[in-house]
Design a protein around this motif. Structure first.
Motif, PDB file in Angstrom:
ATOM      1  N   TYR A  99       0.831  -1.591   0.438  1.00 23.53           N
ATOM      2  CA  TYR A  99       0.255   0.091  -0.050  1.00 23.53           C
ATOM      3  C   TYR A  99       1.108   1.144  -0.203  1.00 23.53           C
ATOM      4  O   TYR A  99       1.453   1.654   0.855  1.00 23.53           O
ATOM      5  CB  TYR A  99      -1.249   0.104   1.363  1.00 23.53           C
ATOM      6  N   THR A 126      -5.690  -0.521   2.208  1.00 23.08           N
ATOM      7  CA  THR A 126      -5.018  -1.517   2.918  1.00 23.08           C
ATOM      8  C   THR A 126      -4.727  -2.588   3.435  1.00 23.08           C
ATOM      9  O   THR A 126      -5.356  -3.126   3.689  1.00 23.08           O
ATOM     10  CB  THR A 126      -4.082  -0.605   4.324  1.00 23.08           C
ATOM     11  N   PHE A 184       3.331 -15.754   9.844  1.00 17.69           N
ATOM     12  CA  PHE A 184       3.888 -15.031  10.417  1.00 17.69           C
ATOM     13  C   PHE A 184       4.616 -13.554   9.572  1.00 17.69           C
ATOM     14  O   PHE A 184       5.374 -12.726  10.133  1.00 17.69           O
ATOM     15  CB  PHE A 184       5.553 -15.986  11.126  1.00 17.69           C
ATOM     16  N   VAL A 185       5.423 -14.286   8.921  1.00 18.23           N
ATOM     17  CA  VAL A 185       5.895 -12.719   7.382  1.00 18.23           C
ATOM     18  C   VAL A 185       4.913 -11.700   6.918  1.00 18.23           C
ATOM     19  O   VAL A 185       5.889 -10.911   7.748  1.00 18.23           O
ATOM     20  CB  VAL A 185       6.103 -13.834   6.575  1.00 18.23           C
ATOM     21  N   THR A 193       1.641 -10.848   8.860  1.00 17.86           N
ATOM     22  CA  THR A 193       1.247  -9.789   9.177  1.00 17.86           C
ATOM     23  C   THR A 193       1.835  -9.960  10.670  1.00 17.86           C
ATOM     24  O   THR A 193       1.330  -9.125  11.483  1.00 17.86           O
ATOM     25  CB  THR A 193      -0.458 -10.210   9.245  1.00 17.86           C
ATOM     26  N   ASN A 194       2.046 -10.879  10.578  1.00 17.65           N
ATOM     27  CA  ASN A 194       2.061 -11.963  12.805  1.00 17.65           C
ATOM     28  C   ASN A 194       0.911 -11.683  12.726  1.00 17.65           C
ATOM     29  O   ASN A 194       1.299 -10.973  14.401  1.00 17.65           O
ATOM     30  CB  ASN A 194       3.295 -10.576  13.175  1.00 17.65           C
ATOM     31  N   GLN A 229      -1.657  -9.669  13.649  1.00 18.72           N
ATOM     32  CA  GLN A 229      -1.895  -8.280  13.957  1.00 18.72           C
ATOM     33  C   GLN A 229      -3.582  -7.850  12.403  1.00 18.72           C
ATOM     34  O   GLN A 229      -3.834  -9.338  11.526  1.00 18.72           O
ATOM     35  CB  GLN A 229      -1.135  -6.906  13.593  1.00 18.72           C
ATOM     36  N   TRP A 230      -3.691  -6.670  12.958  1.00 14.66           N
ATOM     37  CA  TRP A 230      -4.961  -6.414  11.955  1.00 14.66           C
ATOM     38  C   TRP A 230      -6.265  -7.900  12.106  1.00 14.66           C
ATOM     39  O   TRP A 230      -7.226  -8.281  11.118  1.00 14.66           O
ATOM     40  CB  TRP A 230      -5.024  -6.610  10.632  1.00 14.66           C
ATOM     41  N   ARG A 245       8.895 -15.831  21.523  1.00 16.62           N
ATOM     42  CA  ARG A 245       9.276 -14.407  21.738  1.00 16.62           C
ATOM     43  C   ARG A 245       9.299 -13.591  22.591  1.00 16.62           C
ATOM     44  O   ARG A 245       8.689 -14.768  24.001  1.00 16.62           O
ATOM     45  CB  ARG A 245       7.456 -13.786  21.338  1.00 16.62           C
ATOM     46  N   GLY A 275       6.901  -9.640  10.888  1.00 17.61           N
ATOM     47  CA  GLY A 275       6.329 -10.062  12.207  1.00 17.61           C
ATOM     48  C   GLY A 275       7.101  -9.132  13.436  1.00 17.61           C
ATOM     49  O   GLY A 275       6.294  -9.371  14.173  1.00 17.61           O
ATOM     50  N   ALA A 276       7.383  -7.788  12.810  1.00 14.25           N
ATOM     51  CA  ALA A 276       7.272  -7.465  14.370  1.00 14.25           C
ATOM     52  C   ALA A 276       7.025  -6.091  14.406  1.00 14.25           C
ATOM     53  O   ALA A 276       7.483  -5.020  14.572  1.00 14.25           O
ATOM     54  CB  ALA A 276       9.003  -6.977  14.702  1.00 14.25           C
ATOM     55  N   THR A 277       5.794  -6.621  13.839  1.00 12.46           N
ATOM     56  CA  THR A 277       5.163  -4.802  13.057  1.00 12.46           C
ATOM     57  C   THR A 277       4.792  -4.330  14.159  1.00 12.46           C
ATOM     58  O   THR A 277       4.184  -4.291  14.978  1.00 12.46           O
ATOM     59  CB  THR A 277       3.613  -4.760  12.056  1.00 12.46           C
ATOM     60  N   GLY A 278       4.722  -3.133  14.188  1.00  6.83           N
ATOM     61  CA  GLY A 278       4.082  -2.420  15.246  1.00  6.83           C
ATOM     62  C   GLY A 278       5.415  -1.051  16.252  1.00  6.83           C
ATOM     63  O   GLY A 278       5.598  -0.643  16.996  1.00  6.83           O
ATOM     64  N   ARG A 311      -3.874   6.214   7.889  1.00  6.03           N
ATOM     65  CA  ARG A 311      -4.139   4.469   7.559  1.00  6.03           C
ATOM     66  C   ARG A 311      -2.281   4.091   7.446  1.00  6.03           C
ATOM     67  O   ARG A 311      -2.358   3.000   6.776  1.00  6.03           O
ATOM     68  CB  ARG A 311      -5.258   3.807   7.142  1.00  6.03           C
ATOM     69  N   ALA A 312      -1.654   4.831   6.144  1.00  5.13           N
ATOM     70  CA  ALA A 312      -0.310   4.313   5.997  1.00  5.13           C
ATOM     71  C   ALA A 312       0.337   3.905   7.030  1.00  5.13           C
ATOM     72  O   ALA A 312       1.512   3.089   6.361  1.00  5.13           O
ATOM     73  CB  ALA A 312      -0.393   5.067   4.511  1.00  5.13           C
ATOM     74  N   ALA A 329       0.274   1.893   9.974  1.00  5.15           N
ATOM     75  CA  ALA A 329       0.719   1.447   9.968  1.00  5.15           C
ATOM     76  C   ALA A 329       0.872   0.100   9.352  1.00  5.15           C
ATOM     77  O   ALA A 329       1.937  -0.920   9.243  1.00  5.15           O
ATOM     78  CB  ALA A 329      -0.518  -0.172  10.775  1.00  5.15           C
ATOM     79  N   SER A 330       0.694  -0.226   7.586  1.00  3.97           N
ATOM     80  CA  SER A 330       1.433  -0.722   6.320  1.00  3.97           C
ATOM     81  C   SER A 330       2.433  -0.515   5.735  1.00  3.97           C
ATOM     82  O   SER A 330       2.884  -0.812   5.020  1.00  3.97           O
ATOM     83  CB  SER A 330      -0.185  -1.382   5.951  1.00  3.97           C
ATOM     84  N   ALA A 342       7.481  -7.018  23.067  1.00  5.09           N
ATOM     85  CA  ALA A 342       7.575  -8.189  21.458  1.00  5.09           C
ATOM     86  C   ALA A 342       6.160  -8.749  21.289  1.00  5.09           C
ATOM     87  O   ALA A 342       6.209  -9.532  20.530  1.00  5.09           O
ATOM     88  CB  ALA A 342       8.961  -9.269  21.583  1.00  5.09           C
ATOM     89  N   TRP A 345       3.509  -3.977  20.820  1.00  2.58           N
ATOM     90  CA  TRP A 345       3.309  -3.554  18.782  1.00  2.58           C
ATOM     91  C   TRP A 345       2.064  -3.859  18.588  1.00  2.58           C
ATOM     92  O   TRP A 345       2.135  -2.955  18.413  1.00  2.58           O
ATOM     93  CB  TRP A 345       4.095  -5.181  18.303  1.00  2.58           C
ATOM     94  N   THR A 346       1.186  -4.515  19.141  1.00  3.70           N
ATOM     95  CA  THR A 346      -0.192  -5.328  18.493  1.00  3.70           C
ATOM     96  C   THR A 346      -1.338  -4.248  18.508  1.00  3.70           C
ATOM     97  O   THR A 346      -1.506  -3.535  17.800  1.00  3.70           O
ATOM     98  CB  THR A 346      -0.968  -6.183  18.556  1.00  3.70           C
ATOM     99  N   VAL A 374      -0.293  -1.133  16.839  1.00  3.18           N
ATOM    100  CA  VAL A 374      -0.787  -1.235  15.629  1.00  3.18           C
ATOM    101  C   VAL A 374      -2.472  -0.581  15.742  1.00  3.18           C
ATOM    102  O   VAL A 374      -2.408  -0.294  14.741  1.00  3.18           O
ATOM    103  CB  VAL A 374      -0.466  -2.526  14.643  1.00  3.18           C
ATOM    104  N   ASP A 375      -3.162  -1.038  16.067  1.00  5.76           N
ATOM    105  CA  ASP A 375      -4.658  -1.146  16.503  1.00  5.76           C
ATOM    106  C   ASP A 375      -4.444   0.237  16.222  1.00  5.76           C
ATOM    107  O   ASP A 375      -5.576   0.731  16.188  1.00  5.76           O
ATOM    108  CB  ASP A 375      -5.360  -1.652  17.690  1.00  5.76           C
ATOM    109  N   THR A 398      -3.107  -7.623  29.455  1.00  3.95           N
ATOM    110  CA  THR A 398      -2.687  -8.855  28.399  1.00  3.95           C
ATOM    111  C   THR A 398      -1.414  -8.862  30.028  1.00  3.95           C
ATOM    112  O   THR A 398      -0.757  -9.364  30.311  1.00  3.95           O
ATOM    113  CB  THR A 398      -1.987  -8.761  27.776  1.00  3.95           C
TER     114      THR A 398
END
Lengths: 331, 450, 377
Positions: free
Chosen positions: A165, A189, A274-275, A277-278, A280-281, A296, B216-219, B276-277, B279-280, B419, B423-424, B427-428, B445
Motif C-alpha cells: 500500500y 491497506t 508470521f511473515v 502480518t504476524n 495483527q489486524w 518471543r 513479524g515485528a510490525t508496530g 492509515r498508511a 501501520a502498513s 514484543a 506492538w499490536t 498497530v490497533d 494482557t
C-alpha cells in the motif's frame, strides 16, 4: 570433498542399512519359522504376526522418538508454569479460554479450514484435468507447481508486491492497489482490512498448495482405467458428466487424501501469517500464537504448549475419520 | 643444528606475526589515537589453544564489524573465537540454552530476553565488580549497570550482562536543503517541533513519514515514539514505574503519551499517505519519502541505524541529517534521551568467556568498532576523536550530553508485552482504536502474566 | 483421450484458454518477483515492477559543481557540467525541492545575488555568478528525466558472488539428499505393512500417523535438540538427517499408504497365492507400481528440506562448514532484512534446483502412468 564422501557414505549406509534390515529380518524370520515342512501352517501364521512389525518397526521408532516424545513433553509442559518448574494444573487452559487473541485465532483457523482445503483441492483438480489435456501440459504444470518450490520468505516478498500500500497519489508498487486505483478507487491497506485480510492471506496458501493438489490428483487421474472413460463416452456422456460422474468418483480416495493433507497444513499454518502480518489486524492463527508464546521475548512454555495441544486436539475428527476408513478397507 | 632449528622457528614466528597483525583493521601501535596500552596489556593473558563460541544477532556487514573487534582479542590472547550470527537469534538462544548446548557468550539485542534466561538459570553472573566498573566508567553508568542486572534463579539480583554498543533512538532525520528551500528551522523544543509540523501542513506539504511495518515485528517503531514521548511528558521515575508496571498501562499519563503520538500519526495532514498508511508502511521503506522530489515528507523519527535504508549514495551530514527529538520547554525535564544497547552475557563457565567480557571493558574494543561505522559507546575512557564519521560523533555527543538516559522500555518489559501486546496495541491505535482502549487492552494482557 | 477430445475443436480451445488463465494467475506473482530481481533497490521501492519495461519519468537531483570547479569567464564565475546520464532525456528541471520541475529545458533561472542557472535540453548546465563561489558543496539541481528501462544483473552477481555460497551449496546437498532418501525407504515399508498386511493395531497406527502429521515443528525443537545433546550426537549432519527423517515420515507414510491401498488387490493376492514372500511382493510389485507416489513425495520432501532454515539452524549450527544455502542468503540480507532486491534474486536462484528436480521427476510421474496401464493388461 570429504563432506561429499560423508554424504554419499550416509546415503549408501542408510539405504543399505534399511535394505539389510528389512531383508535380513525377513530372512531370519523365514529361517526361524520356515514356511514349509510339517509345521508350515503354524510357522507362516507366527511369522505373519511378527512380519508387519518388522516393516513398520523403524518408522514407529522414528515417530515415537521424533514426534510422540515431543508431544508428550509438551503435554506435560502445558500443565506447568512459564519455566516448566511448577505444576499449575489446567491454569494455562483456563487462561486460553479467557484470552481474546486465542478466540480470534480459533475463529480464524476455522475460517481457514473452511476455505483453503476446498479451494486448493478444487483448483488442483481443475489444473490437473486441464493440464492433462493440452500440449503444453508439462510446462503448465511446472508453472503452477512453482509456488511450492519457493521458500516462505520468498513468498512473503512476492506477495508484498501484490498487497503493498502506498498513500493516495503516490506510485503504487503493489499490483492489487495499482489495479484498484486504475479503476478509480482509493488505494486500500489490504492486509489491514478487518476480516478481508484473512482471505488475502489465505490466497497465498491456496496459491502454494494448489501445486501440491495438482501433482497428486494428476497422478490419480492418469491412473483411471481407460475402459471406464471410453465406455462413458460411448454412452454419450458430455465432458462435464465425464469429469464429475466418471472420473471424480474414481479418485475420491485421492481427493480425500489431498483434502486431509491440506487441512493439516492449514492447522499448522504459521509461516505466511508470521511473515506477512504476524497476526495483527485480526489475522492471528493458532500456530503463530503458539510461536509467540514459545519464543518471543520472555517465553512461556506453559501457554505455548497448551496452544500446541489445542492445535493437535483439533485434528481428532480427521483421525477418527481415518480410523473408520482404515477399518472399512480392512473389511 | 639445534640452533638452526630454533632460528627457523623464530623466523617463522617473525613471518607469521605481522601476517596476523595485517588481519586487524588497524595495525596495533600505528595510530596513536587508539589506546594501544590496553591492547598490549591484554597480551599478558595467554589463552592460546583455547576457544569459545559467540552467538549474536549481527549478520552481513555488522558481522564483519564485530569480527574485526574480536580479532584483536584473538590476536592478543591467542584464543579462538567462533562468531555465528542468526536472524532468529531470540528463538535460537532459547532453544540452545534449554537443550543444553548454549554458546559461551551471547549478544542480546533485548535485555528482556537476557533477564528471562537469567531467571531460568541459563546465564552466569559476571561479578558485581564489573557492575561497579560500569557505574564508574560509562556515562549514566548506573543505569547501564542496572540494565545488565537481573534476578537470578535464586531470586536475588546479580549482574549478568555487559552492555556493549549503544543505539540512539531520540533522533529526527531530515534533509537540510529541503528545510532551506522551504525556509524551515530545526526546532529546538517540542513546542517548536509541533508548531513546525502544523506549519508544514499549513503550507500544503506533509511533515512526517511514519512507518510501523516490520513483518513479524510490525508496530515496534510506534513503541519507540511512545517511549520517547513518555520521557518528555513524565519524570524518569514515572517512566521506570511504567516499564515495571507499577504505573499501569491504562494510567492517564500513559494514555496521554499514546495520544501525543496520535497527534503526529493519526492526522491525515501530518503523515505521508494519510493516517492509515502508518501501520502498513514498512519502516524500511518509510524514510525514502524524505528523498523524493518533491518531498513526500520533511521529517522522520527513527534510531541511529536508519541511514542504511536511505537511498544509495546518500551522504549523512549533507544530503540528510538529524536533530535531537526535542523536549518540551515548559516541562522542566531536561534533555531526556532514549536508547538501546546490546548486552553480552556468558552462558557457560568457559574461562575464555570471562576474559572476553573483560576485554569488552578495555577502550580498545570500543575504539576499533567506533573508528569504523555504526557504533556508539557511552564508555568515557575512549577517544571520541576516533568516531568514524562526524555523524557518529554528533550522536555520541547527544549520548554523553543526556541529562536523562533511558532504555527502550519495550525491550525491558516482559516479552509478551514489549514484543507482543504493546506492538499490536500500537498497530490497533494507528488503525483508529481509542488510546484508552489500547492501554486497557495491554494492561489486561500484562495482568495475566505471572 | 486425445483423439476423442480432438473431435471437438471448440472444447480444445476452451481447455487451452482455461489452462492459460489459470497458469497466468498462478505465475503473475512470481513473475513480479522475477522482474524485481533485475531492478535495483530504489527502483523497487518507488515504482511497480510492471513499469520496469517502460521508459520511466524520474525526478531526482544532481549536485552542481562547487567552488573548486569554477572558472572565470569574462568577469563572471562559471560552473558547468551535465545533469544527465547516458540514455536519459531531460523533461524539466528546477532549483527547489518545492518546485522540482519549475523550469523547462533551455530556460534560465535567476537565483538572486547575481547568480543564474540554465540547463540546456542536452543536459548541460551553466551556473554563473558575479562574485566568486565559496561553497564547498554544490547546489541541488532537480531534474525530471525519462530514462530507458534499466535492468541490472548486479543482484544476481551479489548473491552468486557471496562468500561461502559454493560451500553452502554443497552443505545443502549433504543435508538434502539423505534427508530425502532415508524417510522414503522407511516410509515405503511401513506404508506397505499398513496397507496390505493385517495385524492388530493397524487402524490405530494409521490414525496415529494422521495425528502426528499435525505436530507443529516448533514444539519439537527443544526436546529433540536436548535429546541429541544427551545421547552425545550434538549438532551435526547425522542429527539433522535424523530430524528431517522424523519430521518427514508422517506425510510420507500417509501419502504412500493411501496410494498403495488403491493398488489392485488381485495382483497382490495372486502373488501371495503363488508363494511370493511379503518382501518379494513389496520389491517386485509394490515398489514399481508406487513410483508416482514415491516420486511425488520425494519432490515434496526435497523441497521442504531445501527451503528449510529452521531445522538447519537448530540441528546443524551456524559455523561456516555447516551453513546451508538459506543461511548464507539470510546473511546476505543483513541484520534487518528489507533488501528486497537481494531477496528476489536469491529466491530465484534457490528455486532453480527444486524446479530441475521437479522436471526430472515428472518423467517418473509419467512412467507411473505406464505402469498403471500395464497392471490392467
Amino acid at each position: 570433498m570429504e563432506q561429499l564422501g560423508l554424504a554419499a557414505g550416509t546415503i549408501v549406509a542408510g539405504v543399505f542399512g534399511c535394505v539389510a534390515w528389512f531383508w535380513g529380518a525377513n530372512l531370519l524370520l523365514d529361517t526361524l519359522w520356515p514356511p514349509r515342512g510339517p509345521d508350515a501352517g503354524r510357522n507362516i501364521l507366527r511369522a505373519n504376526m511378527i512380519r508387519p512389525w518388522l516393516f513398520v518397526g523403524p518408522a514407529v521408532l522414528f515417530l515415537a522418538l521424533y514426534l510422540v516424545y515431543p508431544v508428550l513433553n509438551s503435554a506435560m509442559r502445558s500443565v506447568m508454569d512459564a519455566g516448566s518448574r511448577e505444576f499449575v494444573g489446567l491454569e494455562n487452559y483456563r487462561w486460553l479460554l479467557g484470552d481474546a487473541k486465542f478466540r480470534e485465532s480459533i475463529l480464524n483457523n476455522l475460517l481457514w479450514l473452511l476455505v483453503v482445503p476446498a479451494l486448493s483441492t478444487f483448483f488442483g483438480l481443475l489444473a490437473a484435468q486441464l493440464t492433462d489435456r493440452i500440449g503444453w501440459g508439462n510446462l503448465a504444470k511446472s508453472l503452477i507447481f512453482m509456488p511450492m518450490a519457493i521458500s516462505f520468505v520468498g513468498a512473503g516478498v512476492i506477495w508484498k508486491f501484490i498487497y503493498d500500500y502506498r498513500g493516495e497519489g503516490q506510485d503504487q508498487i503493489g499490483l492489487l492497489n495499482a489495479l484498484w486505483t486504475a479503476l478509480g478507487q482509493a488505494p486500500q491497506t489490504w492486509l489491514a482490512l478487518p476480516l478481508w485480510n484473512n482471505f488475502f492471506l489465505m490466497a497465498v496458501l491456496i496459491w502454494i498448495q494448489t501445486g501440491f493438489a495438482m501433482v497428486i490428483l494428476s497422478a490419480a487421474l492418469r491412473g483411471i482405467p481407460e475402459e471406464t472413460v471410453e465406455a462413458a463416452i460411448l454412452d454419450g456422456a458430455n465432458p462435464w458428466q465425464l469429469f464429475f460422474r466418471i472420473k471424480v468418483p474414481q479418485i475420491r480416495g485421492t481427493i480425500a487424501v489431498v483434502w486431509t493433507t491440506i487441512t493439516i497444513v492449514v492447522l499448522k499454518v504459521f509461516d505466511i501469517v508470521f511473515v506477512m502480518t504476524n497476526g495483527q489486524w485480526g489475522t492471528q492463527v493458532l500456530a503463530n500464537l503458539m510461536y509467540d508464546w514459545m519464543f518471543r521475548g520472555a517465553p512461556d512454555y506453559g501457554r505455548g504448549s497448551a496452544i500446541a495441544i489445542v492445535i493437535m486436539a483439533l485434528v481428532t475428527p480427521i483421525m477418527i475419520w481415518n480410523i473408520r476408513n482404515a477399518r472399512k478397507e480392512m473389511a | 643444528m639445534r640452533d638452526a632449528f630454533w632460528n627457523g622457528i623464530a623466523a617463522l614466528m617473525v613471518v607469521t606475526g605481522p601476517a596476523m597483525a595485517q588481519d586487524l583493521a588497524f595495525p596495533p601501535g600505528k595510530d596513536a589515537r587508539f589506546n594501544w596500552d590496553a591492547y598490549e596489556a591484554l597480551k599478558a593473558t595467554d589463552l592460546s589453544e583455547q576457544s569459545m563460541t559467540l552467538l549474536g544477532p549481527w549478520l552481513g556487514p555488522d558481522k564483519d564489524l564485530v569480527e574485526s573487534v574480536v580479532a584483536y582479542f584473538e590476536a592478543a590472547t591467542g584464543a579462538d573465537v567462533q562468531y555465528s550470527g542468526s536472524d532468529s537469534f531470540e528463538q535460537q538462544i532459547v532453544i540452545d540454552a534449554e537443550a543444553g548446548s548454549p554458546p559461551d557468550v551471547a549478544v542480546f539485542p533485548q535485555p528482556g530476553l537476557a533477564a528471562d534466561l537469567a531467571r531460568k538459570g541459563h546465564l552466569r553472573p559476571l561479578g558485581e565488580d564489573i557492575a561497579a566498573w560500569l557505574a564508574e566508567n560509562y556515562a549514566a553508568g548506573q543505569s547501564w549497570a542496572d540494565l545488565g542486572s537481573y534476578e537470578g534463579p535464586d531470586g536475588a539480583r546479580h549482574f549478568y550482562a555487559f552492555p556493549f554498543k549503544a543505539d540512539l533512538k531520540s533522533l529526527v532525520w531530515y534533509v537540510p536543503e529541503n528545510f532551506e528551500d522551504a525556509g524551515y528551522e530545526v526546532p529546538r523544543t517540542m513546542e517548536e517541533l509541533k508548531a513546525l509540523t502544523e506549519q508544514i501542513a499549513a503550507d500544503g506539504e506533509v511533515p512526517w513519514c511514519i512507518g510501523l511495518g516490520s513483518g513479524g515485528a510490525t508496530g515496534w517503531p510506534a513503541t519507540d515514539w511512545v517511549e520517547d514521548l513518555m520521557l518528555r511528558l513524565n519524570t524518569p521515575e514515572e517512566y521506570d514505574a511504567w516499564v515495571g508496571n507499577t504505573l499501569k498501562f491504562d494510567d492517564p499519563k500513559v494514555i496521554a503519551a499514546i495520544e501525543e503520538f496520535g497527534w503526529f500519526a493519526r492526522n491525515d495532514a501530518f503523515v505521508a499517505g494519510g493516517a492509515r498508511a502508518v501501520a502498513s508502511t514498512d519502516f524500511r521503506d518509510s524514510p525514502k519519502g524524505l528523498f523524493a522530489a518533491p518531498p513526500q515528507c520533511y521529517m522522520h523519527r527513527q534510531a541511529s541505524f536508519i541511514p542504511s535504508f536511505f537511498p544509495e549514495g546518500t551522504v549523512i551530514g549533507q544530503d540528510a541529517d538529524f536533530f535531537y527529538f526535542p523536549a518540551f520547554a515548559e516541562k522542566d525535564l531536561g534533555q531526556p534521551v532514549l536508547g538501546a544497547g546490546t548486552m553480552f552475557a556468558a552462558l557457560t563457565d568457559n574461562p575464555v568467556a570471562a576474559e572476553f567480557i573483560r576485554f569488552l571493558q578495555s577502550p580498545i574494543a570500543h575504539e576499533v568498532w567506533m573508528a569504523q561505522s555504526g557504533f556508539l559507546t557511552p564508555h568515557k575512557g575512549v577517544n571520541a576523536e576516533l568516531y568514524g564519521d562526524p555523524t557518529l560523533k554528533k550522536m555520541g555527543e547527544i549520548l554523553l550530553g543526556a541529562t536523562t538516559f533511558r532504555f527502550d522500555g519495550s525491550d525491558l518489559m516482559p516479552g509478551a508485552i514489549g514484543a507482543g501486546a504493546f506492538w499490536t496495541g500500537m498497530v490497533d491505535y494507528a488503525g483508529g482504536k481509542k488510546a484508552a482502549a489500547v492501554g486497557a487492552g495491554i494492561q489486561k494482557t500484562w495482568d495475566t502474566l505471572n | 483421450m486425445g483423439t476423442i477430445a480432438g473431435t471437438r475443436p471448440r472444447l480444445i480451445w476452451a481447455v487451452n484458454l482455461a489452462a492459460l488463465i489459470l497458469v497466468l494467475l498462478w505465475t503473475i506473482p512470481t513473475f513480479g518477483l522475477l522482474v524485481s530481481s533485475f531492478r535495483d533497490r530504489d527502483q523497487i521501492a518507488t515504482s511497480g515492477w510492471w513499469r520496469a519495461p517502460f521508459a520511466a519519468a524520474q525526478t531526482g537531483f544532481v549536485r552542481a559543481g562547487a567552488a573548486p570547479d569554477q572558472v572565470q569567464e569574462g568577469g563572471e564565475y562559471v560552473i558547468t557540467g551535465t545533469v544527465l546520464e547516458a540514455g536519459q532525456a531531460l523533461r524539466a528541471w528546477g532549483t527547489s525541492s518545492r518546485a522540482p520541475a519549475g523550469f523547462a529545458p533551455g530556460e534560465v533561472a535567476d537565483l538572486g545575488e547575481g547568480r543564474r542557472l540554465s540547463v540546456a535540453p542536452d543536459g548541460r548546465y551553466r551556473l554563473s555568478a558575479s562574485t566568486e563561489f565559496t561553497e564547498t558543496r554544490g547546489m541541488r539541481i532537480f531534474v525530471t528525466t525519462s530514462a530507458p528501462p534499466r535492468i541490472t544483473t548486479e543482484n544476481y552477481a551479489r548473491v552468486i558472488g557471496a562468500e561461502g555460497l559454493g560451500r553452502a551449496f554443497l552443505n545443502t546437498f549433504t543435508v538434502t539428499i539423505p534427508a530425502t532418501v532415508i524417510p522414503i525407504l522407511i516410509a515405503a515399508f511401513a506404508a506397505y505393512a499398513l496397507a496390505w498386511m493385517e495385524f492388530p493395531g493397524r487402524a490405530l497406527l494409521v490414525a496415529a500417523v494422521v495425528g502426528l502429521l499435525v505436530v507443529p515443528l516448533q514444539l519439537a525443537l527443544i526436546p529433540l535438540l536436548k535429546f541429541h545433546n544427551d545421547i552425545g550426537l550434538g549438532k551435526g549432519y547425522l542429527g539433522i538427517w535424523l530430524a528431517h527423517t522424523g519430521f518427514g515420515l508422517p506425510l510420507a507414510i500417509y501419502l504412500l499408504r493411501n496410494y498403495m491401498v488403491g493398488l489392485p488387490r488381485e495382483i497382490i493376492e495372486s502373488a501371495r497365492v503363488d508363494g511370493a514372500t511379503e518382501f518379494q511382493i513389496f520389491r517386485r510389485i509394490i515398489l514399481p507400481l508406487s513410483f508416482p507416489a514415491l516420486a511425488s513425495f520425494a519432490i515434496f520432501q526435497f523441497l521442504w528440506v531445501w527451503n528449510d532454515l529452521l531445522v538447519a539452524t537448530v540441528f546443524l549450527g551456524n559455523s561456516a562448514d555447516q551453513l546451508v544455502m538459506t543461511g548464507v542468503l539470510r546473511e546476505l540480507m543483513g541484520s534487518r532484512g528489507g533488501d528486497w532486491e537481494i531477496l528476489a534474486a536469491l529466491a530465484f536462484l534457490s528455486i532453480s534446483v527444486p524446479l530441475i528436480v521437479f522436471f526430472a521427476m515428472q518423467q517418473y510421474l509419467v512412467r507411473g502412468l505406464l505402469a498403471g496401464s500395464v497392471k490392467d493388461g
